[in-house]
Design an enzyme around this catalytic site. Structure first.
Site, PDB file in Angstrom:
ATOM      1  N   LYS A  54      41.332  45.721  -1.639  1.00 29.67           N
ATOM      2  CA  LYS A  54      42.751  46.051  -1.401  1.00 29.67           C
ATOM      3  C   LYS A  54      42.843  44.667  -0.120  1.00 29.67           C
ATOM      4  O   LYS A  54      44.130  44.843   0.186  1.00 29.67           O
ATOM      5  CB  LYS A  54      42.780  46.617  -0.044  1.00 29.67           C
ATOM      6  CG  LYS A  54      42.022  48.428  -0.941  1.00 29.67           C
ATOM      7  CD  LYS A  54      43.567  49.331  -0.762  1.00 29.67           C
ATOM      8  CE  LYS A  54      43.303  50.497  -0.933  1.00 29.67           C
ATOM      9  NZ  LYS A  54      44.942  51.402  -0.673  1.00 29.67           N
ATOM     10  N   SER A 309      37.363  49.033  -9.435  1.00 28.37           N
ATOM     11  CA  SER A 309      37.813  48.752  -7.792  1.00 28.37           C
ATOM     12  C   SER A 309      37.004  48.205  -6.099  1.00 28.37           C
ATOM     13  O   SER A 309      38.427  47.618  -5.303  1.00 28.37           O
ATOM     14  CB  SER A 309      39.070  49.782  -7.175  1.00 28.37           C
ATOM     15  OG  SER A 309      38.594  50.752  -7.652  1.00 28.37           O
TER      16      SER A 309
END
Length: 325
Positions: A54, A309
């Site tokens: 992110k 992720s």
């Protein structure tokens, strides 16, 4: 609708992020290769700044703001990983950040956001409208940094696709498929742009938790659909109501499809990541590995890249999941 980003935007994001991010490697496990009958290359964004992908999108978004906009401060809503990315980027730019986080967000994620200097306000994930929670801050002039449905965010996440395609080529590997976790679709859409530019024949698959498979069902219907309320999942990072408007338009063109996986499969994937890759991967970050056991992706003799992720999971939760195996 806002114009979606293109490959040039992703290359520009890569320039902005150069020297600030970790170029996470591609790694593999002989055991997992043997088990799946394929060559599986993992992209561990668990090792990224703030522990997830992110930061890429958040920093790229803040970079795109004018000095006057940054001076007004930024506000975001997130279950944790986007929150940490925005908090870190805001600290680097020296701007005020307010982050709305659900009351059930992992304590590690909330604590990390506060350590980076952002103000945390809380809301109920089920009862409250998260956009309404931050509306007063936006009305006061703060700039909203969306978690996924924004061209600069998508372009930042797309730099993962640039990296993994370049790294695969360096290994002499022609990828048959890339498998990506999916919440609102920012990661899968950004990566798909980069992958399809480099190799149009490479399939890109999105993976979601059971009952939060809004992208899967939206792709089938050809229009965005909502998830039914009343469900839960251990994959806190992927629990959204529906796909983003921009992300869905990209994903409907680029994705081979989307796969839904159970919490049980995700928990096993977390144990496999620990045992075979020696990586701590949070539930939402491990759905791609879980999807390899679904039978929906043709693996036999193929070369597959899987994005892990994020790795931001409370230690008590992680210990419980690992021990349950």
């Amino acid at each position: 609708m806002t114009t979606p980003p293109g490959i040039a935007d992703i290359h520009s994001a890569a320039v902005r992020l150069s020297g600030l991010i970790v170029e996470t490697p591609l790694i593999e496990s002989p055991e997992l290769n043997r088990r799946f009958g394929a060559r599986i290359l993992f992209k561990p964004e668990t090792l990224q700044r703030t522990g997830s992908f992110k930061f890429r999108g958040a920093y790229n978004k803040l970079s795109s703001l004018s000095a006057e906009e940054r001076a007004r401060g930024v506000v975001a809503f997130s279950s944790g990983n986007h929150a940490q990315g925005v908090a870190a980027a805001a600290a680097m730019f020296g701007v005020k950040a307010v982050i709305a986080m659900p009351t059930d967000a992992p304590a590690m994620k909330v604590g990390n956001v506060r350590k980076m200097g952002a103000e945390v306000i809380t809301f109920d994930r089920v009862r409250d409208d998260r956009t309404a929670v931050v509306r007063s801050y936006v009305e006061k002039g703060m700039v909203l940094v969306p978690p996924y449905d924004d061209p600069a965010i998508i372009a930042g996440q797309g730099t993962i696709g640039l990296e993994l395609m370049r790294q695969a080529r360096a290994l002499g590997v022609s990828l048959d498929a890339v498998v990506v976790p999916c919440g609102g679709g920012g990661l899968s859409s950004g990566i798909s742009i980069a992958v399809k530019d480099a190799s149009p024949g490479t399939a890109v698959w999105a993976v979601e938790p059971d009952h939060f498979d809004d992208t899967r069902r939206s792709l089938i219907k050809g229009a965005r659909v909502l998830n039914a309320p009343g469900h839960t999942s251990i994959c806190d990072a992927l629990l959204v109501a529906e796909p983003g408007a921009i992300t869905f338009e990209i994903n409907r063109k680029n994705l081979a499809g989307a796969i839904a996986v159970s919490d049980k499969a995700v928990a096993q994937a977390m144990r496999d990541a620990m045992a075979c890759l020696k990586l701590v991967v949070e539930p939402g970050g491990c759905v791609g590995l879980a999807a390899l056991s679904s039978g929906e992706i043709d693996l036999a003799g193929k070369s597959i890249a899987v994005v892990l992720s994020g790795g931001n999971v409370d230690l008590s939760t992680y210990a419980e999941i690992i021990a349950a195996g």
